[in-house]
Each structure stands twice: as C-alpha cells, then as structure tokens.
Motif scaffolding. Structure first.
Motif, PDB file in Angstrom:
ATOM      1  N   ARG A  52       0.751  -1.129   0.077  1.00  9.91           N
ATOM      2  CA  ARG A  52       0.061  -0.072   0.169  1.00  9.91           C
ATOM      3  C   ARG A  52       0.896   1.224   0.102  1.00  9.91           C
ATOM      4  O   ARG A  52       0.527   2.223  -0.634  1.00  9.91           O
ATOM      5  N   LEU A  53       1.956   1.211   0.782  1.00 11.23           N
ATOM      6  CA  LEU A  53       2.704   2.431   0.835  1.00 11.23           C
ATOM      7  C   LEU A  53       3.341   2.547  -0.520  1.00 11.23           C
ATOM      8  O   LEU A  53       3.675   3.862  -0.893  1.00 11.23           O
ATOM      9  N   ASP A  65       3.769  13.725 -12.447  1.00 15.02           N
ATOM     10  CA  ASP A  65       4.197  13.462 -13.794  1.00 15.02           C
ATOM     11  C   ASP A  65       2.634  14.303 -14.679  1.00 15.02           C
ATOM     12  O   ASP A  65       3.103  14.847 -15.741  1.00 15.02           O
ATOM     13  N   ARG A  66       1.703  14.091 -13.947  1.00 10.83           N
ATOM     14  CA  ARG A  66       0.516  14.744 -14.641  1.00 10.83           C
ATOM     15  C   ARG A  66       0.209  16.087 -14.373  1.00 10.83           C
ATOM     16  O   ARG A  66      -0.523  16.774 -15.157  1.00 10.83           O
ATOM     17  N   GLY A  67       1.037  16.819 -13.551  1.00 10.99           N
ATOM     18  CA  GLY A  67       1.020  18.116 -13.025  1.00 10.99           C
ATOM     19  C   GLY A  67       0.203  18.419 -12.233  1.00 10.99           C
ATOM     20  O   GLY A  67      -0.341  19.676 -11.793  1.00 10.99           O
ATOM     21  N   ASP A  68      -0.472  17.346 -11.501  1.00 10.15           N
ATOM     22  CA  ASP A  68      -1.334  17.679 -10.224  1.00 10.15           C
ATOM     23  C   ASP A  68      -0.607  17.493  -8.889  1.00 10.15           C
ATOM     24  O   ASP A  68      -0.580  16.647  -8.386  1.00 10.15           O
ATOM     25  N   HIS A  69       0.219  18.548  -8.906  1.00  5.20           N
ATOM     26  CA  HIS A  69       1.200  18.738  -7.595  1.00  5.20           C
ATOM     27  C   HIS A  69       0.326  18.721  -6.452  1.00  5.20           C
ATOM     28  O   HIS A  69       0.793  18.340  -5.439  1.00  5.20           O
ATOM     29  N   ALA A  70      -0.952  19.521  -6.349  1.00  4.89           N
ATOM     30  CA  ALA A  70      -1.619  19.547  -5.222  1.00  4.89           C
ATOM     31  C   ALA A  70      -2.013  18.005  -4.761  1.00  4.89           C
ATOM     32  O   ALA A  70      -1.637  17.842  -3.508  1.00  4.89           O
ATOM     33  N   ARG A  71      -2.711  17.320  -5.273  1.00  8.97           N
ATOM     34  CA  ARG A  71      -3.040  16.107  -4.980  1.00  8.97           C
ATOM     35  C   ARG A  71      -1.861  15.067  -4.786  1.00  8.97           C
ATOM     36  O   ARG A  71      -1.919  14.026  -3.720  1.00  8.97           O
ATOM     37  N   ALA A  72      -0.537  15.327  -5.595  1.00 10.57           N
ATOM     38  CA  ALA A  72       0.572  14.575  -5.206  1.00 10.57           C
ATOM     39  C   ALA A  72       1.011  14.821  -3.917  1.00 10.57           C
ATOM     40  O   ALA A  72       1.632  14.053  -3.057  1.00 10.57           O
ATOM     41  N   ALA A  73       1.207  16.244  -3.573  1.00 10.53           N
ATOM     42  CA  ALA A  73       1.544  16.511  -2.092  1.00 10.53           C
ATOM     43  C   ALA A  73       0.578  16.004  -1.011  1.00 10.53           C
ATOM     44  O   ALA A  73       0.956  15.534  -0.017  1.00 10.53           O
ATOM     45  N   GLN A  74      -0.614  15.886  -1.267  1.00 12.58           N
ATOM     46  CA  GLN A  74      -1.474  15.296  -0.167  1.00 12.58           C
ATOM     47  C   GLN A  74      -1.256  13.845  -0.169  1.00 12.58           C
ATOM     48  O   GLN A  74      -1.101  13.331   1.116  1.00 12.58           O
ATOM     49  N   TYR A  75      -1.029  13.012  -1.165  1.00 16.30           N
ATOM     50  CA  TYR A  75      -0.647  11.621  -1.000  1.00 16.30           C
ATOM     51  C   TYR A  75       0.753  11.667  -0.327  1.00 16.30           C
ATOM     52  O   TYR A  75       0.848  10.429   0.463  1.00 16.30           O
ATOM     53  N   LEU A  76       1.556  12.322  -0.510  1.00 14.43           N
ATOM     54  CA  LEU A  76       2.841  12.308  -0.278  1.00 14.43           C
ATOM     55  C   LEU A  76       2.857  12.729   1.300  1.00 14.43           C
ATOM     56  O   LEU A  76       3.737  11.892   2.229  1.00 14.43           O
ATOM     57  N   GLU A  78       0.225  12.070   3.512  1.00 11.03           N
ATOM     58  CA  GLU A  78      -0.360  10.863   4.139  1.00 11.03           C
ATOM     59  C   GLU A  78       0.943   9.586   4.193  1.00 11.03           C
ATOM     60  O   GLU A  78       0.673   8.999   5.219  1.00 11.03           O
ATOM     61  N   LEU A  79       1.379   9.606   2.905  1.00 11.43           N
ATOM     62  CA  LEU A  79       2.355   8.414   2.949  1.00 11.43           C
ATOM     63  C   LEU A  79       3.591   8.719   4.051  1.00 11.43           C
ATOM     64  O   LEU A  79       3.873   7.899   4.646  1.00 11.43           O
ATOM     65  N   LEU A  80       4.019   9.821   4.235  1.00 10.80           N
ATOM     66  CA  LEU A  80       5.002  10.362   5.105  1.00 10.80           C
ATOM     67  C   LEU A  80       4.636  10.015   6.670  1.00 10.80           C
ATOM     68  O   LEU A  80       5.459   9.412   7.411  1.00 10.80           O
ATOM     69  N   ALA A  97      10.598  10.328  -0.350  1.00 12.12           N
ATOM     70  CA  ALA A  97       9.180  11.047  -0.201  1.00 12.12           C
ATOM     71  C   ALA A  97       9.058  12.412   0.361  1.00 12.12           C
ATOM     72  O   ALA A  97       8.359  13.100  -0.368  1.00 12.12           O
ATOM     73  N   LYS A  98      10.198  12.676   1.106  1.00 18.82           N
ATOM     74  CA  LYS A  98      10.237  14.226   1.498  1.00 18.82           C
ATOM     75  C   LYS A  98      10.663  15.272   0.395  1.00 18.82           C
ATOM     76  O   LYS A  98      10.313  16.138   0.345  1.00 18.82           O
ATOM     77  N   HIS A  99      11.513  14.436  -0.285  1.00 16.73           N
ATOM     78  CA  HIS A  99      12.179  15.086  -1.533  1.00 16.73           C
ATOM     79  C   HIS A  99      11.069  15.188  -2.369  1.00 16.73           C
ATOM     80  O   HIS A  99      10.939  16.521  -3.051  1.00 16.73           O
ATOM     81  N   GLU A 100      10.458  14.341  -2.669  1.00 20.87           N
ATOM     82  CA  GLU A 100       9.295  14.401  -3.890  1.00 20.87           C
ATOM     83  C   GLU A 100       8.076  15.589  -3.292  1.00 20.87           C
ATOM     84  O   GLU A 100       7.635  16.283  -4.122  1.00 20.87           O
ATOM     85  N   LEU A 101       7.760  15.404  -2.101  1.00 16.12           N
ATOM     86  CA  LEU A 101       6.777  16.438  -1.298  1.00 16.12           C
ATOM     87  C   LEU A 101       7.509  17.909  -1.738  1.00 16.12           C
ATOM     88  O   LEU A 101       6.797  18.768  -1.823  1.00 16.12           O
ATOM     89  N   ALA A 102       8.764  18.082  -1.236  1.00 18.86           N
ATOM     90  CA  ALA A 102       9.677  19.257  -1.415  1.00 18.86           C
ATOM     91  C   ALA A 102       9.282  19.699  -2.761  1.00 18.86           C
ATOM     92  O   ALA A 102       8.751  21.002  -3.002  1.00 18.86           O
TER      93      ALA A 102
END
Length: 112
Positions: A52-53, A65-76, A78-80, A97-102
């Motif tokens: 799941r993680l 990759d799709r440019g939906d950075h707000a949703r990506a940040a939300q997922y990251l 939660e993951l963190l 994951a912290k890097h990708e969130l940044a």
C-alpha cells in the motif's frame, strides 16, 4: 523517478536512527529501535501495508508527472505520516518521499 520497492527497502539495513529494519519470518516488515526515551519500540508493517505504501508513492509520482502537484503533495503527506512511524525519519524511502513532497510544494509555490 521511481522509489525502490518499499518491500525491498524494508528488507534490509538500518534506518539511520539506530533502528534495524528487516522482514520477519511471516513476511512482515519490522522496525526495532530505542523509540526515544525508555524501552524499545517495535512496529510491524504487514506485506499488504508495504504494498500500500509503495502504491501510494507511485500514485503520487504519477500525479506529479500529470502536473497535479496539489494531489501529489496530499498523497505524499499521508504516506510520510505512516512511513516515519514505521520506518523511521531517516529511512531512504522516507527521505525520498520528503524530496518528492518538497518538489511538489516548490512547484506550487508553497513554502511549507
């Protein structure tokens, strides 16, 4: 662009905080360490949780990759929350994951 499989990352090494990370005989990821002051802390991460993680991280990357950075940040975020508790703050998966969130927050112009 992808993170090593969470299962592979849980399978060996240390998380840099003095805790060892391994896979128990039943296939569960295990984190053992000092847990701060006092006695030892141990948290189990079942194989389903590991998958799941890993999936959540991959979805976040796809959103990036799709440019939906707000949703990506939300997922990251939660993951963190889960990864930091189970793997430790300095585990390579957590740091990735912290890097990708940044990156997502930088693109969004969010200084957090």
């Amino acid at each position: 662009c992808g993170q090593n499989s969470a299962a592979a990352a849980v399978a060996g090494g240390t998380n840099g905080g003095g805790a060892s990370v391994g896979v128990a005989a039943g296939g569960a990821g295990k984190v053992e360490g000092s847990g701060g002051k006092g006695g030892a802390a141990q948290k189990e991460l079942q194989p389903e949780g590991v998958r799941r993680l890993d999936t959540k991280f991959n979805v976040a990357l796809a959103l990036q990759d799709r440019g939906d950075h707000a949703r990506a940040a939300q997922y990251l975020r939660e993951l963190l929350q889960v990864e930091e508790q189970t793997l430790g703050r300095t585990h390579p998966n957590v740091l990735h994951a912290k890097h990708e969130l940044a990156v997502a927050l930088l693109i969004l112009g969010d200084p957090q």
